[in-house]
Write a protein that holds these residues in place. Structure first.
Motif, mmCIF file in Angstrom:
data_model
loop_
_atom_site.group_PDB
_atom_site.id
_atom_site.type_symbol
_atom_site.label_atom_id
_atom_site.label_comp_id
_atom_site.label_asym_id
_atom_site.label_seq_id
_atom_site.Cartn_x
_atom_site.Cartn_y
_atom_site.Cartn_z
ATOM 1 N N VAL A 47 0.848 -1.188 0.000
ATOM 2 C CA VAL A 47 0.000 0.000 0.000
ATOM 3 C C VAL A 47 0.883 1.237 0.000
ATOM 4 N N ASP A 48 0.663 2.118 -0.979
ATOM 5 C CA ASP A 48 1.320 3.420 -1.012
ATOM 6 C C ASP A 48 0.296 4.477 -0.618
ATOM 7 N N LEU A 49 0.653 5.341 0.330
ATOM 8 C CA LEU A 49 -0.227 6.420 0.746
ATOM 9 C C LEU A 49 0.348 7.744 0.258
ATOM 10 N N VAL A 50 -0.491 8.509 -0.420
ATOM 11 C CA VAL A 50 -0.051 9.743 -1.067
ATOM 12 C C VAL A 50 -0.887 10.901 -0.526
ATOM 13 N N CYS A 51 -0.216 11.922 0.015
ATOM 14 C CA CYS A 51 -0.904 13.121 0.485
ATOM 15 C C CYS A 51 -0.948 14.129 -0.663
ATOM 16 N N SER A 52 -2.123 14.231 -1.287
ATOM 17 C CA SER A 52 -2.250 15.070 -2.472
ATOM 18 C C SER A 52 -3.721 15.232 -2.817
ATOM 19 N N ASN A 53 -4.033 16.272 -3.569
ATOM 20 C CA ASN A 53 -5.333 16.331 -4.222
ATOM 21 C C ASN A 53 -5.386 15.221 -5.253
ATOM 22 N N LEU A 54 -6.492 14.514 -5.317
ATOM 23 C CA LEU A 54 -6.553 13.370 -6.230
ATOM 24 C C LEU A 54 -6.425 13.792 -7.687
ATOM 25 N N GLN A 55 -6.790 15.040 -7.984
ATOM 26 C CA GLN A 55 -6.668 15.520 -9.358
ATOM 27 C C GLN A 55 -5.219 15.542 -9.830
ATOM 28 N N ASP A 56 -4.281 15.564 -8.883
ATOM 29 C CA ASP A 56 -2.862 15.669 -9.223
ATOM 30 C C ASP A 56 -2.138 14.325 -9.226
ATOM 31 N N VAL A 57 -2.877 13.235 -8.989
ATOM 32 C CA VAL A 57 -2.261 11.916 -8.899
ATOM 33 C C VAL A 57 -2.553 11.116 -10.164
ATOM 34 N N PRO A 58 -1.531 10.648 -10.876
ATOM 35 C CA PRO A 58 -1.769 9.830 -12.066
ATOM 36 C C PRO A 58 -2.474 8.527 -11.701
ATOM 37 N N VAL A 59 -3.457 8.146 -12.503
ATOM 38 C CA VAL A 59 -4.102 6.835 -12.382
ATOM 39 C C VAL A 59 -3.654 6.017 -13.584
ATOM 40 N N THR A 60 -2.877 4.974 -13.340
ATOM 41 C CA THR A 60 -2.316 4.193 -14.438
ATOM 42 C C THR A 60 -2.412 2.709 -14.134
ATOM 43 N N ASP A 61 -2.638 1.920 -15.188
ATOM 44 C CA ASP A 61 -2.619 0.459 -15.105
ATOM 45 C C ASP A 61 -3.511 -0.048 -13.972
ATOM 46 N N ALA A 62 -4.699 0.555 -13.849
ATOM 47 C CA ALA A 62 -5.597 0.249 -12.739
ATOM 48 C C ALA A 62 -6.625 -0.802 -13.131
ATOM 49 N N SER A 63 -6.968 -1.661 -12.188
ATOM 50 C CA SER A 63 -8.082 -2.586 -12.386
ATOM 51 C C SER A 63 -9.291 -2.168 -11.558
ATOM 52 N N VAL A 64 -9.063 -1.465 -10.453
ATOM 53 C CA VAL A 64 -10.136 -1.008 -9.573
ATOM 54 C C VAL A 64 -9.804 0.401 -9.093
ATOM 55 N N VAL A 65 -10.777 1.302 -9.203
ATOM 56 C CA VAL A 65 -10.642 2.649 -8.646
ATOM 57 C C VAL A 65 -11.881 2.925 -7.795
ATOM 58 N N VAL A 66 -11.645 3.358 -6.569
ATOM 59 C CA VAL A 66 -12.732 3.588 -5.618
ATOM 60 C C VAL A 66 -12.749 5.058 -5.209
ATOM 61 N N LEU A 67 -13.923 5.666 -5.287
ATOM 62 C CA LEU A 67 -14.154 6.993 -4.716
ATOM 63 C C LEU A 67 -15.367 6.871 -3.802
ATOM 64 N N ASN A 68 -15.124 6.591 -2.542
ATOM 65 C CA ASN A 68 -16.212 6.455 -1.589
ATOM 66 C C ASN A 68 -16.420 7.779 -0.860
ATOM 67 N N PHE A 69 -17.439 8.517 -1.297
ATOM 68 C CA PHE A 69 -17.812 9.808 -0.715
ATOM 69 C C PHE A 69 -16.668 10.809 -0.829
ATOM 70 N N THR A 70 -16.164 10.923 -2.048
ATOM 71 C CA THR A 70 -15.032 11.805 -2.351
ATOM 72 C C THR A 70 -15.388 12.860 -3.384
#
Length: 243
Positions: free
Chosen positions: A112-135
């Motif tokens: 698990v990598d934890l990143v402190c950032s606005n999600l708009q600034d984080v690359p989403v790559t090679d993903a199989s599952v993306v979760v936005l629970n109340f975000t």
């Protein structure tokens, strides 16, 4: 880490201040969200099952707006492929600090990598599952299309996005009814009318609801072939979008 009871809004405040995911909220967040969001535990548990079904070997799983890591843990405990990696993203340092403590006590071995950032600034790559629970509800409306498009492009074919939100209804009578039912739910969980009112004032202008129709349209416009509700309780709903 002992869970603390949420009494942030239990006493009158002279001037309402905007809600923030600060250390005070981080300390009581598990109690707050369990007593405030109907169906929350079901959504988290099923997020894990969905991750177990859709995670593919060597892929990344993203928890965007991970808060204290409930969805991250649910995914980690259900992923069957050791070469997957989970990325948890949150822009609250206070929430992520506690999230690290939660992750460190878990015995499962998916990295698990934890990143402190606005999600708009984080690359989403090679993903199989993306979760936005109340975000997404806390992101400016004019930025939401780009967020969902970015997620779509970062997903592998066959991947999924889980999107959970507090929603509004086009029919004003249904909207008023579901707001009242939500408040009844909070009262049944021990919140006073004062707490409900002060929390509502704090969230006003910060949490911006949309209809399920708007969420579906945004997902389809981004390219998702299928998108619909899999869970709903009052004005809280979770959707699955399939690439």
């Amino acid at each position: 880490m002992a869970e603390q009871r949420d009494n942030i809004y239990a006493h009158p405040v002279p001037e309402p201040t905007a809600f923030r995911f600060d250390d005070r909220v981080a300390q009581v967040f598990p109690d707050m969200i369990r007593r405030s969001v109907p169906g929350y535990s079901t959504i988290i548990a099923m997020t894990g099952l969905l991750a177990g079904r859709f995670a593919t070997p060597g892929s990344r799983l993203y928890d965007l707006g991970c808060s204290l890591g409930a969805s991250t843990l649910a995914m980690r405990q259900n992923v069957q492929h050791g070469d997957c990696r989970i990325v948890g993203v949150d822009n609250s340092a206070a929430m992520l600090e506690r999230c690290r403590g939660v992750i460190d006590t878990d015995s499962h071995d998916v990295p698990v990598d934890l990143v402190c950032s606005n999600l708009q600034d984080v690359p989403v790559t090679d993903a199989s599952v993306v979760v936005l629970n109340f975000t997404l509800q806390f992101i400016a409306r004019e930025e939401r299309d780009a967020v969902i498009q970015h997620i779509y492009h970062g997903l592998r074919p066959g991947g999924i996005m889980v999107l959970s939100e507090k929603v509004t209804f086009e029919d004003p009578h249904l909207d008023a009814l579901n707001i009242d039912l939500h408040h009844d739910f909070k009262r049944a969980n021990g919140y006073s009318d004062l707490e409900i009112a002060q929390k509502r004032d704090a969230l006003d202008g910060f949490l911006r609801r949309e209809t399920l129709q708007q969420h579906r349209k945004r997902c389809h416009d981004a390219g998702f072939g299928s998108c619909d509700v899999w869970f709903q309780c009052f004005n809280f709903a979770s959707l699955i979008a399939l690439k």
